[in-house]
Design a protein around this motif. Structure first.
Motif, mmCIF file in Angstrom:
data_model
loop_
_atom_site.group_PDB
_atom_site.id
_atom_site.type_symbol
_atom_site.label_atom_id
_atom_site.label_comp_id
_atom_site.label_asym_id
_atom_site.label_seq_id
_atom_site.Cartn_x
_atom_site.Cartn_y
_atom_site.Cartn_z
ATOM 1 N N LEU A 211 -23.016 9.653 -31.869
ATOM 2 C CA LEU A 211 -23.120 9.250 -30.468
ATOM 3 C C LEU A 211 -22.870 10.424 -29.512
ATOM 4 N N TRP A 294 -28.385 17.101 -24.394
ATOM 5 C CA TRP A 294 -28.806 15.754 -24.011
ATOM 6 C C TRP A 294 -29.347 15.034 -25.233
ATOM 7 N N ARG A 295 -29.315 13.722 -25.163
ATOM 8 C CA ARG A 295 -29.779 12.902 -26.294
ATOM 9 C C ARG A 295 -31.210 13.263 -26.709
ATOM 10 N N PHE A 736 -32.960 6.809 -27.587
ATOM 11 C CA PHE A 736 -32.528 5.528 -28.153
ATOM 12 C C PHE A 736 -33.387 4.341 -27.708
ATOM 13 N N TYR A 737 -34.356 4.569 -26.827
ATOM 14 C CA TYR A 737 -35.311 3.497 -26.577
ATOM 15 C C TYR A 737 -36.254 3.348 -27.759
ATOM 16 N N GLY B 44 -23.421 9.370 -24.152
ATOM 17 C CA GLY B 44 -24.002 9.402 -25.497
ATOM 18 C C GLY B 44 -25.517 9.411 -25.503
ATOM 19 N N CYS B 45 -26.120 9.179 -24.346
ATOM 20 C CA CYS B 45 -27.587 9.210 -24.299
ATOM 21 C C CYS B 45 -27.981 9.542 -22.877
ATOM 22 N N ASP B 46 -29.292 9.637 -22.634
ATOM 23 C CA ASP B 46 -29.730 9.879 -21.267
ATOM 24 C C ASP B 46 -30.674 8.781 -20.807
ATOM 25 N N THR B 47 -30.581 7.613 -21.442
ATOM 26 C CA THR B 47 -31.528 6.551 -21.130
ATOM 27 C C THR B 47 -30.856 5.212 -20.872
ATOM 28 N N ASN B 49 -29.012 3.503 -22.922
ATOM 29 C CA ASN B 49 -28.990 2.648 -24.103
ATOM 30 C C ASN B 49 -27.629 2.509 -24.771
ATOM 31 N N CYS B 50 -26.783 3.554 -24.678
ATOM 32 C CA CYS B 50 -25.673 3.623 -25.642
ATOM 33 C C CYS B 50 -24.381 2.984 -25.149
#
Lengths: 825, 157
Positions: A211, A294-295, A736-737, B44-47, B49-50
């Motif tokens: 994460l 970044w993710r 994560f989409y 934990g993300c850039d959208t 979601n997390c």
């Protein structure tokens, strides 16, 4: 979607012998108090005055020549501190040392792209600015001109003559190849009653997506020439030996500091190129550098798990289901660079026959580079791919020959009475009882009642499937195995360090060389120390994280490859026993009796025969550290013990590719029940059981937590998680989409169980067990194959089976069946 | 007239009121982490979601990477740092997470705790199914969720 939630109480199959102390009990986890209060310190929590934020400019192309880079507009922006481009990197550093023999050895890998990009997302330049947002804006002003080249995204095409070559220096896209053959393979096939041929199996590309993404805060001390690198890299020992020579600096100039890490799973081993770039920037710009990935960047560039094809497989089987041997061609897709590769080309051999008594094996290993993100270790590294392959062979053989997969496993598993068992390639399985684990799994999954469950599912229009995954989690590497891929490499054995000291006020302080990411090292180390020093885990202060300045590390220090319970705790035990010996030595002087008459208990060193004759540990610490006048001159006691654990390994035989590659073999047997909608391919895992045997468990709850985590990763990989590329080399799942990891709603009802087969080779009877072998992937594949059988007997050929792939198998079972052929005598 | 690129905002976080000038485009999570140095909430993300950045905003659960800091002007925000009462004890959820081994690396934990708190504040007797639904916006990569769900269930009445 689930009816029950809680894992059943671990099923005690065998009571361990009665033991005094805390080992084997679930003491409260030491890490939790800070972590549940948001008081952990992850690298991005470290703040420094005047710190600049780094943002990477990345390639939009999978393969292209860089014709020009212009950073002037970015640098002109107010608040931008500076930039770094590949040309500077090439001047200031040497290419990273390559583990491969030629042709892979010729690959030139730098911290930033030099002259050419080889995958989408490859770092091309870096901008550093006063804020994260400004750095990102300024990165958009960097102008890079590219001359696009053709891309290779299918490993099976990588060596075709017309395919573009990634690394011209290497001559082709071949990075490494080797032939492994043990036993009498020709003889096995001559003896076989059936030969089952499988033309193509594919282990998919994914990773465990911790994460917290990668990153660092890097400071440079101009006066000493030393960098302090606050980072979540999980194997600083490896990072240091990669970075030092590239940066033309001694390892003492690279200080790694870590407190808490937000998950790793192997994916944080190979951040050394980015760390080098940050080091160069910290020196160039005279300021601390924060790099927070970044993710999307993580998905585009970091540590994908090895994608592997198994081609032209043949399995030699006797009529009664006895497995004689197999041969196959493994084709491994390493992505664009060899950051830890080609070690995957040998790591699989730790588990060559899986859990089975296959004696005759040939595997031709070919690794190629492609225009995708570089591969690096991912939970179950390289063994998971191979174990999936062995489990697929078992189930395909059973289905094709009309045998019961449970019986084929039981017939061919290595037997408990054969332990320690030497595999065809010289690995020694230390202990275990796989058949018994399978029995436990069958009991937990409700094997007796399967016919009823099947009938019930079918009455609701569902297809019902049952599958097993049986795997090994080989732990504590013999790094000598690296010589099987490159005989020139000067690595062998393994080591880990711990120090335990007793301070002035009686504080017991433990330092580790490891970099835990949730594996609870503070807790388990405290248990081991407490039991040896006769105190409680609460009395033991284990420093959180890793700091090179603690001088509590060695060449292989880090947290990776399922080994802490052996190497880390082995070091802790050694250091604590050394300290206990010194305490007794001091006690014997003060109390005036032989050491042999003393014991450590309840916080005292005391006479066994007379508990009143006792010295508190606090007094021992005070005497040595602050009140030592009059002590005998020859009293060699510092109460600060350092111990280096070194597992017993020999160098493997490079010619025969033979030798013991890992010290311990934890085992997993998982079982899954699935229900599939035959119209849509949508399926649900309706019951799941996970049985683990990792020898002696120091803290059962923590072990079960690792089992659950590994199960969740495997189920994610089996059902949804995939790094899919289009033909141009664009990653289609960069966040994560699109990259669907399991959520709370997705988890099936789980039952866990265990047996304990203590390792005869380790100090505490423990075995490393964090990775878990990916048993869930294998179990789900097997269950799907079972479920789909009534619909034309399709063959599950891929490790990742999202609903659309199941639907395809249902629509056209023959397409998959063409991969399989049985030749019977 | 030049477009306004920054703004002074007043935000109450865990009962303490802060007045800060912030860039208009600064995300709330970066304001909390970088400007207020409350680093318990994570990214934990850039959208969106997390859920590692989940905080409670005027009584409502939000992902603080999905809001701009300027949107928090005048708001009352609760983060993980404000969860435990001041007597040195842990909040029931924090204690339950520890008891049930519902955390490993701890990175998702602050967001997970805030989601669980918002869920139980609204529905103190949440069922297992409701807990699963309530936590589906939070990703954990270590535990497989089983122990997290157990931990929340133990606190739900």
């Amino acid at each position: 979607m689930t009816e029950t939630l809680s894992p059943a109480q671990p099923l005690v199959v065998e009571e361990g012998e009665e033991q005094r102390g805390f080992a084997g009990t679930n003491v409260p986890r030491k890490e939790d108090k800070r972590l549940v209060q948001g008081q952990g310190v992850y690298f991005d929590d470290v703040k420094r005055h005047g710190m600049g934020y780094a943002h990477f400019v990345r390639s939009p192309y999978a393969h292209a020549n860089i014709t020009s880079i212009d950073v002037s507009k970015a640098e002109a922006l107010e608040g931008v501190y500076g930039t770094l481009i590949g040309e500077e990197v090439a001047a200031l550093t040497d290419p990273f040392f390559q583990l491969a023999t030629p042709p892979g050895a010729h690959i030139k890998d730098y911290a930033l792209a030099v002259g050419k990009v080889r995958h989408v997302g490859e770092p091309v330049a870096i901008v550093v600015a006063a804020t994260r947002e400004l750095a990102r804006d300024a990165a958009d002003l960097v102008e890079v001109d590219y001359e696009p080249l053709g891309a290779v995204t299918d490993a099976r095409r990588a060596l075709d003559p017309e395919t573009p070559v990634l690394h011209e220096e290497a001559g082709s896209n071949l990075s490494w190849e080797g032939v492994y053959e043990w036993g009498d393979v020709e003889g096995a096939f001559a003896e076989a009653d059936h030969v089952v041929k499988i033309s193509e199996l594919h282990f998919d590309r994914f990773n465990s997506t911790p994460l917290e993404c990668d990153g660092a805060v890097v400071e440079y001390n101009r006066g000493t020439g030393q960098w302090t690198i606050h980072t979540n890299n999980q194997f600083p020992g490896f990072a240091a030996i990669m970075m030092g020579p590239a940066m033309r600096t001694g390892l003492d100039k690279l200080r790694f500091v870590t407190q808490d890490i937000g998950g790793g799973f192997g994916n944080k081993i190979t951040s050394h190129p980015q760390l080098v770039a940050c080091c160069l920037l910290a020196r160039k710009l005279h300021r601390p550098i924060n790099w927070t990935e970044w993710r999307t960047e993580f998905h585009l560039t970091m540590s994908h798990g090895n994608e592997r094809w198994f081609l032209d497989t043949e399995v030699a089987v006797k009529a009664d289901g006895t497995l004689l041997g197999f041969r196959t061609k493994a084709l491994d897709d390493a992505g664009a660079f060899l950051r830890y590769e080609p070690l995957g080309g040998v790591i699989w051999a730790q588990v060559t026959p899986g859990c089975y008594r296959w004696r005759n094996v040939r595997l031709d290993f070919t690794q190629v580079v492609t225009n995708k993100a570089p591969c690096s270790p991912n939970r179950g590294y390289s063994r998971m791919q191979h174990l999936w392959f062995t489990e697929r062979m078992i189930d395909i053989v059973a289905h094709e020959l009309g045998l019961d997969p449970v019986e084929v496993r039981k017939k061919n598993y290595v037997k408990a009475e054969e332990m320690p068992y030497t595999t065809p390639n010289g690995c020694v399985y230390d202990s275990g009882d796989y058949a018994r684990m399978l029995d436990v799994a069958l009991e937990l999954i409700g094997y007796e009642g399967l016919a009823e469950r099947r009938a019930d599912a079918e009455s609701r229009g569902k297809l019902f499937g049952f599958g097993i995954g049986s795997t090994l989690d080989s732990g504590t590497n013999n790094f000598g195995q690296s010589r099987l891929i490159n005989p020139e490499l000067q690595f062998s054995g393994n080591n880990e360090v711990a120090t335990v000291k007793l301070d002035i006020f009686g504080e017991i302080v433990v330092t580790l060389g490891t970099t835990p990411q949730g594996q609870s090292h503070e807790t388990t180390a405290a248990i081991v120390v407490a039991d040896i020093l006769g105190v409680t885990p609460d009395d033991v202060n284990v420093r959180a994280g890793h700091d090179t300045y603690w001088n509590s590390h060695a060449g292989f220090s880090g947290t990776y490859a399922s080994q802490f319970a052996v190497t880390g705790l082995g070091a802790v035990k050694g250091a604590a026993e050394k300290l206990a010996g010194e305490i007794k030595k001091l006690g014997s002087v003060i109390l005036g009796c032989p050491e042999s008459e003393l014991e450590l208990a309840d916080g005292f060193v005391r006479m066994k025969a007379n508990a009143e004759a006792a010295l508190p540990l606090m007094a021992c610490g005070a005497i040595i550290n602050a009140n030592n006048a009059g002590l005998p001159e020859d009293l060699d006691v510092t109460l600060n013990a350092r111990y280096v654990y070194r597992p017993p390994f020999e160098l493997p035989d490079v010619e025969r590719k033979y030798g013991n590659l890992t010290l311990t073999y934890a085992a997993q047997v998982h079982a899954a029940l699935v229900e599939v909608d035959p119209e849509t391919g949508v399926y649900e895992i309706v019951q799941y059981a996970a049985i683990d045997d990792c020898g002696k468990r120091i803290h059962p709850q923590i072990v079960e937590g690792q089992v659950m985590g590994a199960t969740a990763h495997a189920l994610g990989a089996a059902t949804h998680e995939t790094f899919t590329y289009d033909a141009e080399g664009n990653l289609l799942t960069p966040n994560f989409y699109d990259y669907h990891v399991p959520h709370a709603m997705d988890m099936p009802p789980l039952k866990t169980g265990y047996i304990e087969s203590p390792s005869p080779f380790t100090a505490l009877g423990t075995k490393g067990m964090g990775e878990g072998g990916g048993a869930g992937i294998h179990a789900v594949c097997a269950a799907l194959q079972d479920a789909l059988a009534p619909r034309g007997r399709p063959v599950v050929y891929d490790s990742c089976n999202p609903y659309h792939r199941v639907w395809e198998l249902l629509q056209d079972p023959e397409a998959s069946r063409r991969r399989v052929e049985v030749i019977s005598k | 007239m030049e477009p306004q690129t920054s703004q002074t905002i007043t935000v109450t976080v865990n009962g303490e009121t802060y007045e800060r000038e912030v860039e208009a485009r600064r995300l709330l999570i970066h304001f909390i982490r970088d400007d207020l140095d409350l680093t318990g909430s994570h990214v934990g993300c850039d959208t969106g979601n997390c859920g590692a950045c989940s905080v409670i905003y005027n009584g409502q659960l939000v992902k603080s990477c999905m809001l701009l800091a300027v949107q928090a002007d005048g708001a009352r925000i609760e983060t993980v740092e404000g969860l435990a009462p001041e007597d040195g004890k842990l909040h029931a959820l924090q204690q339950s997470f520890s008891d049930h081994h519902a955390l490993q690396c701890g990175y998702c934990t602050p967001g997970m705790l805030m989601s669980a708190k918002a869920l139980l504040d609204a529905n103190p007797s949440a069922s297992e199914e409701e807990i699963r639904k309530g936590l589906q916006g939070n990703i954990c990569r270590c535990t497989g969720y089983w122990n997290i769900i157990d931990a929340v269930k133990a606190v739900a009445r």
